[in-house]
Design a protein around this motif. Structure first.
Motif, mmCIF file in Angstrom:
data_model
loop_
_atom_site.group_PDB
_atom_site.id
_atom_site.type_symbol
_atom_site.label_atom_id
_atom_site.label_comp_id
_atom_site.label_asym_id
_atom_site.label_seq_id
_atom_site.Cartn_x
_atom_site.Cartn_y
_atom_site.Cartn_z
ATOM 1 N N LEU A 237 18.987 -56.465 -97.257
ATOM 2 C CA LEU A 237 17.730 -55.759 -97.414
ATOM 3 C C LEU A 237 17.472 -55.003 -96.123
ATOM 4 O O LEU A 237 17.723 -55.533 -95.036
ATOM 5 N N VAL A 238 17.001 -53.758 -96.241
ATOM 6 C CA VAL A 238 16.639 -52.983 -95.065
ATOM 7 C C VAL A 238 15.283 -52.330 -95.299
ATOM 8 O O VAL A 238 14.960 -51.922 -96.414
ATOM 9 N N LEU A 239 14.480 -52.307 -94.267
ATOM 10 C CA LEU A 239 13.244 -51.533 -94.230
ATOM 11 C C LEU A 239 13.416 -50.498 -93.129
ATOM 12 O O LEU A 239 13.771 -50.848 -92.002
ATOM 13 N N VAL A 240 13.201 -49.220 -93.466
ATOM 14 C CA VAL A 240 13.386 -48.133 -92.511
ATOM 15 C C VAL A 240 12.120 -47.288 -92.482
ATOM 16 O O VAL A 240 11.678 -46.802 -93.524
ATOM 17 N N VAL B 94 3.292 -45.369 -97.071
ATOM 18 C CA VAL B 94 3.153 -43.959 -96.729
ATOM 19 C C VAL B 94 2.020 -43.810 -95.724
ATOM 20 O O VAL B 94 0.956 -44.398 -95.891
ATOM 21 N N SER B 95 2.276 -43.039 -94.678
ATOM 22 C CA SER B 95 1.229 -42.661 -93.731
ATOM 23 C C SER B 95 1.338 -41.153 -93.529
ATOM 24 O O SER B 95 2.303 -40.536 -93.983
ATOM 25 N N PRO B 96 0.386 -40.534 -92.848
ATOM 26 C CA PRO B 96 0.456 -39.078 -92.668
ATOM 27 C C PRO B 96 1.732 -38.592 -91.965
ATOM 28 O O PRO B 96 2.182 -37.479 -92.214
ATOM 29 N N SER B 97 2.328 -39.445 -91.121
ATOM 30 C CA SER B 97 3.495 -38.988 -90.357
ATOM 31 C C SER B 97 4.781 -39.765 -90.616
ATOM 32 O O SER B 97 5.797 -39.512 -89.978
ATOM 33 N N SER B 98 4.745 -40.732 -91.557
ATOM 34 C CA SER B 98 5.952 -41.531 -91.788
ATOM 35 C C SER B 98 5.988 -42.120 -93.195
ATOM 36 O O SER B 98 4.978 -42.177 -93.890
ATOM 37 N N LEU B 99 7.191 -42.579 -93.548
ATOM 38 C CA LEU B 99 7.428 -43.321 -94.786
ATOM 39 C C LEU B 99 8.181 -44.593 -94.421
ATOM 40 O O LEU B 99 9.014 -44.582 -93.520
ATOM 41 N N VAL B 100 7.905 -45.685 -95.143
ATOM 42 C CA VAL B 100 8.721 -46.887 -95.017
ATOM 43 C C VAL B 100 9.516 -47.005 -96.311
ATOM 44 O O VAL B 100 8.956 -47.010 -97.407
ATOM 45 N N ILE B 101 10.823 -47.086 -96.158
ATOM 46 C CA ILE B 101 11.745 -47.130 -97.279
ATOM 47 C C ILE B 101 12.402 -48.496 -97.322
ATOM 48 O O ILE B 101 12.819 -49.032 -96.289
ATOM 49 N N GLN B 102 12.494 -49.044 -98.537
ATOM 50 C CA GLN B 102 13.139 -50.336 -98.759
ATOM 51 C C GLN B 102 14.383 -50.119 -99.600
ATOM 52 O O GLN B 102 14.341 -49.396 -100.591
ATOM 53 N N ALA B 103 15.484 -50.752 -99.193
ATOM 54 C CA ALA B 103 16.717 -50.656 -99.973
ATOM 55 C C ALA B 103 17.456 -51.987 -99.920
ATOM 56 O O ALA B 103 17.359 -52.720 -98.934
ATOM 57 N N THR B 104 18.178 -52.272 -100.989
ATOM 58 C CA THR B 104 19.062 -53.430 -101.021
ATOM 59 C C THR B 104 20.439 -52.955 -101.463
ATOM 60 O O THR B 104 20.569 -51.966 -102.171
ATOM 61 N N GLY B 105 21.450 -53.680 -101.022
ATOM 62 C CA GLY B 105 22.810 -53.343 -101.425
ATOM 63 C C GLY B 105 23.802 -53.960 -100.475
ATOM 64 O O GLY B 105 23.439 -54.730 -99.589
ATOM 65 N N GLY C 262 14.573 -37.347 -102.487
ATOM 66 C CA GLY C 262 15.831 -36.967 -103.118
ATOM 67 C C GLY C 262 17.028 -37.669 -102.516
ATOM 68 O O GLY C 262 17.996 -37.971 -103.219
ATOM 69 N N ILE C 263 16.976 -37.938 -101.229
ATOM 70 C CA ILE C 263 18.072 -38.646 -100.549
ATOM 71 C C ILE C 263 18.111 -40.110 -100.950
ATOM 72 O O ILE C 263 19.179 -40.668 -101.192
ATOM 73 N N ILE C 264 16.948 -40.760 -101.036
ATOM 74 C CA ILE C 264 16.931 -42.205 -101.292
ATOM 75 C C ILE C 264 17.138 -42.558 -102.761
ATOM 76 O O ILE C 264 17.552 -43.663 -103.073
ATOM 77 N N GLU C 265 16.871 -41.615 -103.658
ATOM 78 C CA GLU C 265 16.972 -41.894 -105.101
ATOM 79 C C GLU C 265 18.343 -42.409 -105.532
ATOM 80 O O GLU C 265 18.430 -43.428 -106.239
ATOM 81 N N PRO C 266 19.458 -41.787 -105.148
ATOM 82 C CA PRO C 266 20.765 -42.313 -105.565
ATOM 83 C C PRO C 266 21.062 -43.719 -105.032
ATOM 84 O O PRO C 266 21.896 -44.435 -105.582
ATOM 85 N N PHE C 267 20.381 -44.115 -103.971
ATOM 86 C CA PHE C 267 20.568 -45.446 -103.388
ATOM 87 C C PHE C 267 19.683 -46.494 -104.059
ATOM 88 O O PHE C 267 19.700 -47.657 -103.682
ATOM 89 N N ARG C 268 18.874 -46.048 -105.027
ATOM 90 C CA ARG C 268 17.881 -46.905 -105.687
ATOM 91 C C ARG C 268 16.928 -47.529 -104.685
ATOM 92 O O ARG C 268 16.473 -48.659 -104.852
ATOM 93 N N ILE D 104 24.017 -49.721 -97.225
ATOM 94 C CA ILE D 104 22.914 -49.703 -96.266
ATOM 95 C C ILE D 104 23.276 -48.805 -95.081
ATOM 96 O O ILE D 104 22.455 -47.997 -94.634
ATOM 97 N N ASP D 105 24.503 -48.923 -94.579
ATOM 98 C CA ASP D 105 24.955 -48.067 -93.470
ATOM 99 C C ASP D 105 24.866 -46.592 -93.844
ATOM 100 O O ASP D 105 24.424 -45.764 -93.041
ATOM 101 N N ALA D 106 25.303 -46.246 -95.058
ATOM 102 C CA ALA D 106 25.281 -44.846 -95.507
ATOM 103 C C ALA D 106 23.851 -44.317 -95.607
ATOM 104 O O ALA D 106 23.569 -43.184 -95.181
ATOM 105 N N LEU D 107 22.943 -45.128 -96.129
ATOM 106 C CA LEU D 107 21.541 -44.702 -96.235
ATOM 107 C C LEU D 107 20.940 -44.476 -94.852
ATOM 108 O O LEU D 107 20.273 -43.462 -94.611
ATOM 109 N N ILE D 108 21.177 -45.384 -93.939
ATOM 110 C CA ILE D 108 20.651 -45.258 -92.575
ATOM 111 C C ILE D 108 21.180 -43.987 -91.914
ATOM 112 O O ILE D 108 20.430 -43.255 -91.260
ATOM 113 N N GLU D 109 22.458 -43.708 -92.101
ATOM 114 C CA GLU D 109 23.042 -42.503 -91.521
ATOM 115 C C GLU D 109 22.358 -41.244 -92.048
ATOM 116 O O GLU D 109 22.034 -40.333 -91.284
#
Length: 165
Positions: free
Chosen positions: A88-91, A117-128, A105-111, A133-138
């Motif tokens: 699990l990763v939170l970014v 959500v804040s005015p200047s950032s997003l927190v994204i959660q992914a599992t795999g 659009g980038i995170i969708e294929p990674f499910r 996870i390395d590919a998503l972070i890159e």
């Protein structure tokens, strides 16, 4: 040849067990890539999943050392067979109204999902698996990663048979 190994260790759920396992590895010069610990299917027993690297003789020595610990019930070399492994990763990435759709659009294929959500950032959660996870972070790094928290791998053997203590 040095390889990546995933080891499952069933232990009594007692204070200090994690410390003893980590100390054993450190004293013998074994590096821990990741370690996760949590409840198992049996009350009073925890499952540790350790990812480490080493050659076959090093792995054999490590497993022998684990068996010597009094709180250890069973050691399984999961990566020697078929297994399911997930992280699990939170970014937290920099994002404004112009880049949000692009990031989505980038995170969708990674499910992956946006969990804050804040005015200047997003927190994204992914599992795999670790490679996913390395590919998503890159891909997200081009937007500016503000914070990153990664659990490390947890794993279980594939198939119908459960490993009993």
């Amino acid at each position: 040849m040095e390889q990546k190994h995933t080891i499952s260790i069933l232990v009594y759920d007692q204070p200090g067990v994690l410390t003893r396992v980590a100390n054993l590895m450190g004293q013998r010069g074994f590096n821990i890539d990741s370690i996760t610990v949590g409840q198992s299917e049996e009350k009073g027993i925890s499952r540790m999943v350790i990812v480490t690297r080493g050659d076959e003789p090093t792995l054999e020595q490590m497993i022998k050392q684990f068996h010597k610990l009094i709180d250890v019930l069973k050691v399984t070399h999961l990566s020697s067979g078929s297994m399911v492994s997930r992280e699990l990763v939170l970014v937290k990435v920099e994002a404004n109204s112009a880049t949000r759709a692009e990031i989505n659009g980038i995170i969708e294929p990674f499910r992956a999902t946006i969990v804050d959500v804040s005015p200047s950032s997003l927190v994204i959660q992914a599992t795999g698996d670790s490679d996913k996870i390395d590919a998503l972070i890159e891909l997200l790094s081009t937007y500016g990663i503000k914070e990153l928290s990664r659990t490390g791998a947890t794993a279980i053997s594939r198939g119908a048979a459960a490993v009993k203590v």
